[in-house]
Design an enzyme around this catalytic site. Sequence first.
Site, PDB file in Angstrom:
ATOM      1  N   ARG A  59     -73.900  36.733  61.022  1.00  0.00           N
ATOM      2  CA  ARG A  59     -74.718  35.540  61.236  1.00  0.00           C
ATOM      3  C   ARG A  59     -73.983  34.430  61.992  1.00  0.00           C
ATOM      4  O   ARG A  59     -74.469  33.902  62.996  1.00  0.00           O
ATOM      5  CB  ARG A  59     -75.186  34.973  59.880  1.00  0.00           C
ATOM      6  CG  ARG A  59     -76.323  35.721  59.273  1.00  0.00           C
ATOM      7  CD  ARG A  59     -76.214  35.687  57.759  1.00  0.00           C
ATOM      8  NE  ARG A  59     -75.297  36.737  57.375  1.00  0.00           N
ATOM      9  CZ  ARG A  59     -75.673  37.968  57.045  1.00  0.00           C
ATOM     10  NH1 ARG A  59     -76.929  38.248  56.949  1.00  0.00           N
ATOM     11  NH2 ARG A  59     -74.778  38.909  56.800  1.00  0.00           N
ATOM     12  N   THR A  60     -72.811  34.043  61.477  1.00  0.00           N
ATOM     13  CA  THR A  60     -72.150  32.842  61.993  1.00  0.00           C
ATOM     14  C   THR A  60     -71.710  33.042  63.443  1.00  0.00           C
ATOM     15  O   THR A  60     -71.974  32.196  64.303  1.00  0.00           O
ATOM     16  CB  THR A  60     -70.941  32.485  61.099  1.00  0.00           C
ATOM     17  OG1 THR A  60     -71.343  32.549  59.743  1.00  0.00           O
ATOM     18  CG2 THR A  60     -70.415  31.098  61.419  1.00  0.00           C
ATOM     19  N   LYS A  87     -51.128  43.507  68.985  1.00  0.00           N
ATOM     20  CA  LYS A  87     -49.756  43.793  69.454  1.00  0.00           C
ATOM     21  C   LYS A  87     -48.761  42.841  68.807  1.00  0.00           C
ATOM     22  O   LYS A  87     -47.605  42.763  69.232  1.00  0.00           O
ATOM     23  CB  LYS A  87     -49.689  43.636  70.979  1.00  0.00           C
ATOM     24  CG  LYS A  87     -50.590  44.572  71.747  1.00  0.00           C
ATOM     25  CD  LYS A  87     -50.456  44.257  73.247  1.00  0.00           C
ATOM     26  CE  LYS A  87     -51.545  44.920  74.054  1.00  0.00           C
ATOM     27  NZ  LYS A  87     -51.645  44.357  75.403  1.00  0.00           N
ATOM     28  N   ARG A 109     -62.876  31.602  62.461  1.00  0.00           N
ATOM     29  CA  ARG A 109     -62.932  32.054  61.057  1.00  0.00           C
ATOM     30  C   ARG A 109     -61.615  32.769  60.760  1.00  0.00           C
ATOM     31  O   ARG A 109     -61.165  33.600  61.557  1.00  0.00           O
ATOM     32  CB  ARG A 109     -64.112  32.996  60.831  1.00  0.00           C
ATOM     33  CG  ARG A 109     -64.090  33.639  59.442  1.00  0.00           C
ATOM     34  CD  ARG A 109     -65.344  34.435  59.168  1.00  0.00           C
ATOM     35  NE  ARG A 109     -66.480  33.568  58.943  1.00  0.00           N
ATOM     36  CZ  ARG A 109     -67.688  34.026  58.548  1.00  0.00           C
ATOM     37  NH1 ARG A 109     -67.877  35.317  58.363  1.00  0.00           N
ATOM     38  NH2 ARG A 109     -68.679  33.191  58.351  1.00  0.00           N
ATOM     39  N   HIS A 137     -66.893  26.291  54.386  1.00  0.00           N
ATOM     40  CA  HIS A 137     -67.746  26.931  55.416  1.00  0.00           C
ATOM     41  C   HIS A 137     -68.798  25.874  55.767  1.00  0.00           C
ATOM     42  O   HIS A 137     -69.959  25.955  55.374  1.00  0.00           O
ATOM     43  CB  HIS A 137     -68.378  28.188  54.829  1.00  0.00           C
ATOM     44  CG  HIS A 137     -69.079  29.079  55.828  1.00  0.00           C
ATOM     45  ND1 HIS A 137     -69.372  28.696  57.122  1.00  0.00           N
ATOM     46  CD2 HIS A 137     -69.552  30.349  55.701  1.00  0.00           C
ATOM     47  CE1 HIS A 137     -69.985  29.682  57.742  1.00  0.00           C
ATOM     48  NE2 HIS A 137     -70.106  30.697  56.907  1.00  0.00           N
TER      49      HIS A 137
HETATM   50  N1   CP Z   1     -73.206  33.470  55.796  1.00  0.00           N
HETATM   51  C1   CP Z   1     -72.251  33.976  56.601  1.00  0.00           C
HETATM   52  O1   CP Z   1     -71.205  33.352  56.837  1.00  0.00           O
HETATM   53  O2   CP Z   1     -72.550  35.202  57.113  1.00  0.00           O
HETATM   54  P1   CP Z   1     -71.639  36.037  58.125  1.00  0.00           P
HETATM   55  O3   CP Z   1     -70.399  36.460  57.343  1.00  0.00           O
HETATM   56  O4   CP Z   1     -72.489  37.195  58.548  1.00  0.00           O
HETATM   57  O5   CP Z   1     -71.244  35.136  59.252  1.00  0.00           O
END
Ligand code: CP
Length: 314
Positions: A59-60, A87, A109, A137
Amino acid sequence: MNFERRKDLLGLKDLGREEIDLILNTAEPMKDILKRDMKKAPALRGKAMVTVFYEASTRTRTSFEIAGKYLSADTVNLAVSTSSVQKGESLRDTIKTIEVMGFDLMVIRHSMSGTPHYLARNTKMSIINAGDGANEHPTQALLDLYTIREKKGTLEGLKVAIVGDILHSRVARSNIYGLTKFGCEIRVVGPSTLIPPEVEKMGVKSYYSLDKALDGVDVVNVLRLQKERQETALFPSMEEYANLYMIGREGLKRAKEDVLVLHPGPMNRGVEISSEIADGSQSLINEQVTNGVAIRMALLFLMMGGARDDEVAS
Ligand code: CP
Protein backbone atom coordinates in the site's frame (compact mmCIF):
# COMPACT_ATOMS: atom_id res chain seq x y z
CA MET A 1 -3.57 29.68 6.84
CA ASN A 2 0.08 30.06 5.90
CA PHE A 3 2.04 26.85 5.72
CA GLU A 4 5.59 27.03 6.89
CA ARG A 5 7.00 24.40 4.60
CA ARG A 6 8.42 21.43 6.49
CA LYS A 7 11.56 19.85 5.18
CA ASP A 8 10.65 16.43 6.62
CA LEU A 9 7.71 14.42 7.92
CA LEU A 10 9.11 12.07 10.54
CA GLY A 11 6.17 11.48 12.86
CA LEU A 12 2.93 12.83 14.30
CA LYS A 13 4.51 13.32 17.71
CA ASP A 14 6.02 16.62 16.62
CA LEU A 15 3.20 17.75 14.31
CA GLY A 16 0.77 20.39 15.60
CA ARG A 17 -2.98 20.08 15.29
CA GLU A 18 -3.10 22.96 12.79
CA GLU A 19 -0.57 21.20 10.58
CA ILE A 20 -2.57 17.99 10.71
CA ASP A 21 -5.73 19.93 9.81
CA LEU A 22 -3.93 21.52 6.89
CA ILE A 23 -2.79 18.13 5.55
CA LEU A 24 -6.29 16.65 5.91
CA ASN A 25 -7.88 19.72 4.29
CA THR A 26 -5.37 19.61 1.42
CA ALA A 27 -6.20 15.93 0.84
CA GLU A 28 -9.84 16.82 0.05
CA PRO A 29 -9.19 18.45 -3.36
CA MET A 30 -6.60 15.74 -4.00
CA LYS A 31 -9.33 13.15 -3.59
CA ASP A 32 -11.39 15.06 -6.17
CA ILE A 33 -8.49 14.61 -8.62
CA LEU A 34 -8.65 10.85 -7.96
CA LYS A 35 -12.31 10.80 -9.01
CA ARG A 36 -11.61 12.35 -12.41
CA ASP A 37 -11.12 10.36 -15.61
CA MET A 38 -7.99 12.44 -16.20
CA LYS A 39 -6.10 11.98 -12.94
CA LYS A 40 -3.26 14.38 -13.61
CA ALA A 41 -2.36 17.78 -12.20
CA PRO A 42 0.78 19.76 -13.03
CA ALA A 43 1.64 20.85 -9.47
CA LEU A 44 4.94 18.97 -9.11
CA ARG A 45 6.23 19.15 -12.67
CA GLY A 46 10.03 19.27 -12.56
CA LYS A 47 10.26 17.72 -9.08
CA ALA A 48 11.75 14.27 -8.47
CA MET A 49 11.10 11.78 -5.69
CA VAL A 50 12.36 8.33 -4.81
CA THR A 51 10.88 5.56 -2.66
CA VAL A 52 13.36 3.42 -0.72
CA PHE A 53 11.82 0.52 1.19
CA TYR A 54 14.07 -1.74 3.26
CA GLU A 55 10.92 -3.60 4.41
CA ALA A 56 8.08 -5.07 2.36
CA SER A 57 5.12 -2.89 1.36
CA THR A 58 2.19 -2.94 -1.02
CA ARG A 59 0.00 0.00 0.00
CA THR A 60 2.44 2.66 1.19
CA ARG A 61 5.05 2.34 -1.54
CA THR A 62 2.59 2.05 -4.41
CA SER A 63 0.40 4.89 -3.17
CA PHE A 64 3.37 7.24 -2.79
CA GLU A 65 4.49 6.38 -6.31
CA ILE A 66 1.09 6.94 -7.90
CA ALA A 67 0.51 10.07 -5.77
CA GLY A 68 3.70 11.56 -7.18
CA LYS A 69 2.73 10.58 -10.74
CA TYR A 70 -0.78 12.07 -10.43
CA LEU A 71 0.89 15.38 -9.48
CA SER A 72 3.39 15.11 -12.39
CA ALA A 73 6.53 14.51 -10.29
CA ASP A 74 9.17 12.14 -11.65
CA THR A 75 9.01 9.11 -9.37
CA VAL A 76 11.56 6.33 -9.02
CA ASN A 77 11.51 3.26 -6.80
CA LEU A 78 14.85 1.94 -5.58
CA ALA A 79 14.42 -1.83 -5.44
CA VAL A 80 16.54 -2.49 -2.35
CA SER A 81 16.67 -6.25 -2.96
CA THR A 82 18.41 -5.75 -6.33
CA SER A 83 20.39 -2.61 -5.42
CA SER A 84 24.01 -2.18 -4.32
CA VAL A 85 22.77 -2.54 -0.73
CA GLN A 86 23.15 -6.25 -1.49
CA LYS A 87 26.87 -5.65 -2.18
CA GLY A 88 27.26 -4.18 1.29
CA GLU A 89 26.81 -0.46 0.51
CA SER A 90 26.01 1.47 3.69
CA LEU A 91 22.74 3.33 4.18
CA ARG A 92 24.62 6.63 4.33
CA ASP A 93 26.44 6.01 1.03
CA THR A 94 23.24 4.83 -0.66
CA ILE A 95 21.38 7.96 0.42
CA LYS A 96 24.23 10.28 -0.63
CA THR A 97 24.32 8.59 -4.03
CA ILE A 98 20.61 9.20 -4.47
CA GLU A 99 20.88 12.79 -3.25
CA VAL A 100 23.51 13.77 -5.79
CA MET A 101 21.29 12.52 -8.63
CA GLY A 102 19.08 15.53 -7.86
CA PHE A 103 16.06 14.06 -6.09
CA ASP A 104 14.01 16.52 -4.04
CA LEU A 105 12.30 14.06 -1.72
CA MET A 106 12.79 10.54 -0.42
CA VAL A 107 10.20 8.25 1.13
CA ILE A 108 11.87 5.68 3.35
CA ARG A 109 10.80 2.59 5.28
CA HIS A 110 13.33 0.83 7.51
CA SER A 111 13.18 -1.77 10.26
CA MET A 112 15.34 0.35 12.56
CA SER A 113 13.54 3.06 14.54
CA GLY A 114 15.07 6.49 13.99
CA THR A 115 16.48 5.81 10.50
CA PRO A 116 14.42 8.58 8.81
CA HIS A 117 15.45 11.01 11.57
CA TYR A 118 19.13 10.18 10.99
CA LEU A 119 18.72 10.69 7.25
CA ALA A 120 16.83 13.96 7.70
CA ARG A 121 19.85 15.33 9.57
CA ASN A 122 22.25 14.15 6.89
CA THR A 123 20.67 15.05 3.56
CA LYS A 124 19.30 18.09 1.79
CA MET A 125 16.42 16.02 0.42
CA SER A 126 13.06 16.09 2.18
CA ILE A 127 12.46 12.84 4.06
CA ILE A 128 9.08 11.21 4.63
CA ASN A 129 8.94 8.39 7.16
CA ALA A 130 7.00 5.48 5.66
CA GLY A 131 7.46 3.39 8.82
CA ASP A 132 10.51 3.04 11.08
CA GLY A 133 10.61 -0.11 13.20
CA ALA A 134 8.03 0.07 15.96
CA ASN A 135 8.30 3.85 16.21
CA GLU A 136 5.96 5.72 13.82
CA HIS A 137 4.04 5.38 10.55
CA PRO A 138 2.78 8.95 10.20
CA THR A 139 1.18 8.73 6.77
CA GLN A 140 -0.88 5.70 7.84
CA ALA A 141 -2.19 7.63 10.84
CA LEU A 142 -2.96 10.68 8.69
CA LEU A 143 -5.02 8.56 6.29
CA ASP A 144 -6.77 6.94 9.26
CA LEU A 145 -7.63 10.36 10.70
CA TYR A 146 -8.82 11.54 7.28
CA THR A 147 -11.02 8.45 6.83
CA ILE A 148 -12.59 8.83 10.28
CA ARG A 149 -13.17 12.57 9.82
CA GLU A 150 -14.68 12.00 6.37
CA LYS A 151 -17.27 9.58 7.79
CA LYS A 152 -17.97 11.18 11.18
CA GLY A 153 -17.61 14.83 10.14
CA THR A 154 -15.23 15.48 13.03
CA LEU A 155 -12.54 13.83 15.11
CA GLU A 156 -13.36 15.83 18.19
CA GLY A 157 -14.26 13.76 21.22
CA LEU A 158 -14.64 10.40 19.45
CA LYS A 159 -14.08 7.16 21.36
CA VAL A 160 -11.51 5.05 19.50
CA ALA A 161 -10.37 1.52 20.38
CA ILE A 162 -7.03 0.34 18.99
CA VAL A 163 -6.95 -3.44 19.15
CA GLY A 164 -4.11 -5.96 19.15
CA ASP A 165 -0.36 -5.81 18.93
CA ILE A 166 0.24 -2.36 20.46
CA LEU A 167 3.78 -3.29 21.50
CA HIS A 168 5.17 -3.60 17.97
CA SER A 169 2.83 -1.17 16.25
CA ARG A 170 4.09 2.03 14.67
CA VAL A 171 0.53 2.52 13.39
CA ALA A 172 -0.78 2.56 16.97
CA ARG A 173 1.83 5.05 18.14
CA SER A 174 1.20 7.48 15.29
CA ASN A 175 -2.59 7.15 15.71
CA ILE A 176 -2.27 7.86 19.43
CA TYR A 177 -0.13 10.95 18.80
CA GLY A 178 -2.61 12.20 16.19
CA LEU A 179 -5.93 11.38 17.84
CA THR A 180 -4.97 12.78 21.27
CA LYS A 181 -4.46 16.17 19.58
CA PHE A 182 -8.18 16.15 18.70
CA GLY A 183 -9.43 15.25 22.18
CA CYS A 184 -10.34 11.65 21.32
CA GLU A 185 -10.77 9.08 24.08
CA ILE A 186 -8.36 6.32 23.10
CA ARG A 187 -8.49 2.79 24.44
CA VAL A 188 -5.81 0.23 23.64
CA VAL A 189 -6.67 -3.43 24.08
CA GLY A 190 -4.86 -6.73 23.68
CA PRO A 191 -3.01 -9.42 25.62
CA SER A 192 -0.95 -7.93 28.48
CA THR A 193 2.24 -9.11 26.73
CA LEU A 194 1.39 -6.94 23.70
CA ILE A 195 0.50 -3.76 25.65
CA PRO A 196 3.56 -1.80 26.81
CA PRO A 197 3.04 -0.71 30.46
CA GLU A 198 4.17 2.85 29.71
CA VAL A 199 1.53 3.34 26.99
CA GLU A 200 -0.85 5.07 29.45
CA LYS A 201 1.70 7.90 29.69
CA MET A 202 0.66 8.70 26.10
CA GLY A 203 -2.83 9.63 27.36
CA VAL A 204 -4.65 6.37 26.56
CA LYS A 205 -6.36 3.77 28.72
CA SER A 206 -5.25 0.11 28.59
CA TYR A 207 -7.70 -2.78 28.54
CA TYR A 208 -7.19 -6.54 28.49
CA SER A 209 -10.89 -7.33 27.96
CA LEU A 210 -12.16 -6.75 24.41
CA ASP A 211 -15.77 -6.46 25.63
CA LYS A 212 -14.92 -3.64 28.04
CA ALA A 213 -12.73 -1.83 25.55
CA LEU A 214 -15.35 -1.85 22.77
CA ASP A 215 -18.19 -0.67 24.98
CA GLY A 216 -19.72 2.40 23.29
CA VAL A 217 -16.84 3.16 20.92
CA ASP A 218 -17.24 5.09 17.64
CA VAL A 219 -14.24 3.57 15.89
CA VAL A 220 -12.32 0.29 16.11
CA ASN A 221 -8.86 0.30 14.55
CA VAL A 222 -7.67 -3.30 14.26
CA LEU A 223 -3.92 -3.86 14.13
CA ARG A 224 -2.10 -6.56 12.24
CA LEU A 225 -0.49 -9.19 14.42
CA GLN A 226 3.17 -8.65 13.52
CA LYS A 227 4.50 -12.16 13.53
CA GLU A 228 7.82 -11.01 12.03
CA ARG A 229 8.61 -8.74 15.01
CA GLN A 230 7.86 -11.30 17.74
CA GLU A 231 11.16 -12.71 18.93
CA THR A 232 9.59 -14.78 21.71
CA ALA A 233 6.10 -16.27 21.95
CA LEU A 234 4.04 -13.47 23.51
CA PHE A 235 0.77 -15.42 23.52
CA PRO A 236 0.03 -19.15 23.51
CA SER A 237 -1.31 -19.63 19.96
CA MET A 238 -3.05 -17.89 17.06
CA GLU A 239 -6.25 -19.78 17.95
CA GLU A 240 -6.18 -18.45 21.50
CA TYR A 241 -5.46 -14.92 20.25
CA ALA A 242 -8.37 -15.15 17.81
CA ASN A 243 -10.70 -16.48 20.53
CA LEU A 244 -9.99 -13.53 22.79
CA TYR A 245 -9.22 -10.59 20.50
CA MET A 246 -10.45 -11.18 16.94
CA ILE A 247 -12.91 -8.50 15.82
CA GLY A 248 -16.03 -10.34 14.75
CA ARG A 249 -19.76 -9.71 14.67
CA GLU A 250 -20.40 -10.63 18.34
CA GLY A 251 -17.68 -8.41 19.82
CA LEU A 252 -18.74 -5.43 17.73
CA LYS A 253 -22.22 -5.49 19.30
CA ARG A 254 -20.65 -3.74 22.32
CA ALA A 255 -19.66 -0.77 20.15
CA LYS A 256 -22.00 1.98 18.89
CA GLU A 257 -24.40 0.87 16.18
CA ASP A 258 -22.67 3.07 13.58
CA VAL A 259 -19.18 1.96 14.57
CA LEU A 260 -16.48 2.26 11.91
CA VAL A 261 -13.89 -0.51 11.49
CA LEU A 262 -10.40 0.30 10.23
CA HIS A 263 -7.39 -1.92 9.54
CA PRO A 264 -4.11 -0.63 8.06
CA GLY A 265 -3.50 -3.85 6.13
CA PRO A 266 -2.20 -6.32 5.29
CA MET A 267 -4.76 -8.39 7.23
CA ASN A 268 -4.44 -11.78 8.89
CA ARG A 269 -8.03 -12.82 8.24
CA GLY A 270 -9.41 -15.10 10.92
CA VAL A 271 -6.73 -13.97 13.40
CA GLU A 272 -7.26 -10.29 14.25
CA ILE A 273 -10.37 -9.70 12.11
CA SER A 274 -13.06 -11.96 10.69
CA SER A 275 -13.73 -11.89 6.96
CA GLU A 276 -17.37 -11.08 7.70
CA ILE A 277 -16.32 -7.79 9.34
CA ALA A 278 -13.42 -7.05 6.98
CA ASP A 279 -15.74 -7.29 3.98
CA GLY A 280 -18.84 -5.95 5.75
CA SER A 281 -20.65 -2.61 5.66
CA GLN A 282 -18.87 -1.17 8.71
CA SER A 283 -15.43 -1.75 7.20
CA LEU A 284 -13.52 1.22 5.77
CA ILE A 285 -10.48 -0.80 4.74
CA ASN A 286 -10.79 -0.06 1.01
CA GLU A 287 -11.59 3.62 1.66
CA GLN A 288 -8.43 3.82 3.77
CA VAL A 289 -6.35 2.69 0.80
CA THR A 290 -7.95 5.23 -1.55
CA ASN A 291 -7.59 8.00 1.03
CA GLY A 292 -3.94 6.99 1.43
CA VAL A 293 -3.31 8.18 -2.12
CA ALA A 294 -5.04 11.53 -1.43
CA ILE A 295 -3.12 12.05 1.82
CA ARG A 296 0.21 11.27 0.15
CA MET A 297 -0.63 13.63 -2.74
CA ALA A 298 -1.34 16.33 -0.14
CA LEU A 299 1.96 15.76 1.62
CA LEU A 300 4.00 15.74 -1.58
CA PHE A 301 2.24 18.91 -2.69
CA LEU A 302 2.82 20.68 0.61
CA MET A 303 6.43 19.57 0.97
CA MET A 304 7.64 19.91 -2.63
CA GLY A 305 5.30 22.33 -4.27
CA GLY A 306 2.47 24.19 -2.63
CA ALA A 307 2.63 26.89 -0.04
CA ARG A 308 -0.95 27.44 1.09
CA ASP A 309 -4.06 25.33 1.54
CA ASP A 310 -6.07 27.61 -0.80
CA GLU A 311 -3.58 26.98 -3.63
CA VAL A 312 -4.16 23.32 -4.39
CA ALA A 313 -3.41 22.01 -7.86
CA SER A 314 -6.15 22.48 -10.42
N1 CP B 1 -0.46 -0.25 5.99
C1 CP B 1 0.74 -0.45 5.41
O1 CP B 1 1.75 0.17 5.78
O2 CP B 1 0.72 -1.37 4.41
P1 CP B 1 1.97 -1.80 3.51
O3 CP B 1 2.93 -2.55 4.43
O4 CP B 1 1.39 -2.66 2.43
O5 CP B 1 2.62 -0.55 3.00
